[in-house]
Design an enzyme around this catalytic site. Structure first.
Site, PDB file in Angstrom:
ATOM      1  N   HIS A 222     -13.272 -12.169  -5.574  1.00 30.46           N
ATOM      2  CA  HIS A 222     -12.320 -12.637  -6.294  1.00 30.46           C
ATOM      3  C   HIS A 222     -11.328 -13.536  -5.762  1.00 30.46           C
ATOM      4  O   HIS A 222     -10.368 -14.016  -6.071  1.00 30.46           O
ATOM      5  CB  HIS A 222     -11.550 -11.458  -7.078  1.00 30.46           C
ATOM      6  N   LYS A 224      -9.522 -16.315  -3.445  1.00 35.40           N
ATOM      7  CA  LYS A 224      -9.334 -18.000  -3.558  1.00 35.40           C
ATOM      8  C   LYS A 224      -8.502 -18.339  -2.598  1.00 35.40           C
ATOM      9  O   LYS A 224      -7.381 -17.969  -2.274  1.00 35.40           O
ATOM     10  CB  LYS A 224      -8.306 -18.153  -5.000  1.00 35.40           C
ATOM     11  N   ASP A 229      -8.212 -28.005   8.067  1.00 36.51           N
ATOM     12  CA  ASP A 229      -8.100 -28.403   9.731  1.00 36.51           C
ATOM     13  C   ASP A 229      -7.610 -27.237  10.343  1.00 36.51           C
ATOM     14  O   ASP A 229      -6.961 -27.534  11.300  1.00 36.51           O
ATOM     15  CB  ASP A 229      -7.267 -29.617   9.801  1.00 36.51           C
ATOM     16  N   HIS A 400      -1.410 -15.865 -15.513  1.00 39.86           N
ATOM     17  CA  HIS A 400      -2.427 -15.131 -14.636  1.00 39.86           C
ATOM     18  C   HIS A 400      -1.895 -14.933 -13.377  1.00 39.86           C
ATOM     19  O   HIS A 400      -2.559 -14.533 -12.576  1.00 39.86           O
ATOM     20  CB  HIS A 400      -3.389 -16.283 -14.566  1.00 39.86           C
ATOM     21  N   LYS A 402      -0.259 -12.895 -10.164  1.00 41.52           N
ATOM     22  CA  LYS A 402      -0.478 -11.630  -9.626  1.00 41.52           C
ATOM     23  C   LYS A 402       0.684 -11.528  -8.314  1.00 41.52           C
ATOM     24  O   LYS A 402       0.401 -11.811  -7.358  1.00 41.52           O
ATOM     25  CB  LYS A 402      -1.755 -11.303  -8.965  1.00 41.52           C
ATOM     26  N   ASP A 407      13.413  -5.729  -4.436  1.00 38.71           N
ATOM     27  CA  ASP A 407      14.929  -5.893  -4.090  1.00 38.71           C
ATOM     28  C   ASP A 407      15.043  -7.307  -3.673  1.00 38.71           C
ATOM     29  O   ASP A 407      15.849  -7.521  -3.078  1.00 38.71           O
ATOM     30  CB  ASP A 407      15.008  -5.042  -3.047  1.00 38.71           C
TER      31      ASP A 407
END
Length: 482
Positions: A222, A224, A229, A400, A402, A407
């Protein structure tokens, strides 16, 4: 006795054997065990097939190995940091990082997540902005481009990316693309033909052994990631497809969170890509080269660890990081997640925080992309409302992101949702960030999203229709295996 009776008896016998395996051999947690037993006994034959597709444990073995890892110097950095923090001699660059030494030490020891303190971070919440930046960085690449996505579609955005990668490969830039075979199931074999002809390399993670059927429906990659470079890294929630630009009418505007990173944190991002690539490749393994880990100038002051988790690990690394953050909260916890299906430990930690007076705010979508997951989310949201948390339903499209911010000091952005699948089944990656400026920017984005959301009160929740209560109850029972 006819053949059908014999076959029926064999299937019932296999069902009982499978139930015994679930209980005694696989050592699943109790909630997951009961959920699978319910499936097996109430849907005996279909449940057997479902278990074969979804329920098997992945052998805890070293799936990801790279002999050249020691050449990077990360192992020595890890050892020095562990010793330095243990002996209280380690130099933390600011108070926020120093106050986070417990969670930093946990990730160092259990996840080999080296701490870097020289990073510059750019936050993207809009797909057009994120991909414009990524395309510009790829266009400027001189040595290599490494891309890894769970979903890569052959639509307009996917084709634009492919065209750019082909052009770079023809210029002599080394291009590698790694995608998840199930997440990117819409891809055809010929999609990357021209890229391969130009010298690019493409691999699929856990590919199907049968046409149109992938028996490993669990244990998907999952992650990404993008590395350009060895100097620029990307990590976050955006996949590659037109819907992530807000062009899918079903979802509308796509609200996500992605990071562009410059600094030493790019080294562990690069290492993660190489480990995943070498597991998938078996033909074009990446060997160490200085160009993959170039000398970097100090570009910023953000403290960060790149933390990964997956079913090959003994510990649920990212979940443990979430738990540590939640337990450390004194003032506020802000969470954005498309799926909120926490296990007992995370749910109890969040409820305790809310009951203790911590300002707990959770933002979820107003529309489902997975129906059972959506209604299971609502069942857990009800418990959080009862504990005093504030719940916001994002109404400007589909959220979507996450993210978790505690604090207004430390935060986490990555690919892991607040659900069992992300904690135990998928291969995930998150950046744990120890920086007040970055956390403040994430808080500002959260506040902007609140203006585009509807607050769900406990009174509203109690007055939900009976048919919604029924869907929540069924989905809640299945939540340990969703």
């Amino acid at each position: 006795m006819d053949i059908y009776s014999i076959l029926l008896g064999v299937l019932f016998f296999l069902n009982i054997v499978l139930a015994i395996i679930v209980i005694f051999l696989e050592r699943k947690d109790a909630a997951s065990t009961w959920a699978w037993l319910m499936v097996l006994f109430f849907i005996p034959f279909l449940g057997f097939i479902m278990y074969l597709l979804f329920g098997q444990n992945l052998t805890r073995r070293k799936m990801f190995q790279w002999e050249d890892r020691k050449k990077i110097g990360i192992d020595k950095m890890l050892s020095d940091q562990i010793i330095g923090i243990s002996t209280k001699s380690f130099e933390f660059h600011n108070e926020v990082i120093q106050n986070s030494r417990d969670i930093i030490y946990m990730h160092l020891v259990n996840n080999d997540a080296v701490l870097t303190q020289d990073n510059a971070v750019k936050i993207y919440t809009d797909g057009d902005d994120k991909f414009a930046a990524l395309f510009n960085d790829i266009d400027a690449a001189k040595d290599h481009v490494h891309l890894q996505y769970y979903i890569l579609k052959r639509d307009n955005l996917g084709k634009r990316l492919l065209k750019l990668l082909i052009a770079k490969a023809k210029q002599g830039v080394k291009v590698r693309v790694l995608y998840d075979d199930l997440g990117s199931r819409s891809l055809t074999k010929g999609f990357f033909k021209e890229l391969r002809a130009a010298g690019g390399e493409v691999e699929a993670f856990f590919p199907s052994r049968f046409h149109f059927i992938n028996l490993r429906l669990n244990y998907r990659n999952h992650r990404k990631l993008a590395i350009i470079d060895g100097k620029i890294g990307y990590v976050g929630g955006f996949n590659v497809g037109d819907e992530y630009l807000g062009l899918n009418p079903k979802f509308g505007y796509w609200r996500d969170t992605h990071l562009r990173i410059e600094g030493s944190a790019v080294y562990p991002i690069q290492t993660r890509f190489i480990l995943d690539w070498n597991q998938a490749s078996h033909r074009h393994d990446i060997h160490y080269a200085p160009s993959y880990f170039p000398l970097l100038e100090n570009t910023g002051t953000v403290g960060m660890q790149i933390v990964t988790s997956g079913p090959d690990s003994e510990w649920e690394q990212i979940k443990n990081g979430y738990l540590k953050m939640i337990s450390s909260a004194k003032e506020s916890i802000l969470i954005q997640t498309p799926y909120f299906i926490p296990d007992a430990s995370v749910l109890d930690s969040l409820k305790v925080a809310a009951l203790s007076g911590v300002d707990v705010r959770i933002m979820i979508p107003n529309k489902p992309d997975h129906m059972f997951v959506y209604w299971a989310t609502y069942s857990y949201i009800g418990e959080m409302l009862k504990a005093g948390a504030k719940i916001f339903i994002y109404e400007n499209g589909f959220i979507h992101a996450k993210t978790i911010i505690v604090d207004e000091q430390i935060s986490s952005v990555g690919t892991a949702n607040i659900d069992v699948r992300s904690f135990r089944l998928n291969f995930e990656v998150n950046a744990f960030i120890y920086d007040q400026n970055v956390s403040t920017k994430l808080v500002d984005s959260f506040v902007e999203d609140v203006a585009l959301s509807k607050e769900l009160t406990y009174e509203d929740y109690l007055h939900r229709p009976l048919w919604i209560r029924f869907k929540e109850s069924i989905s809640r029972l299945l939540s340990p295996i969703l």
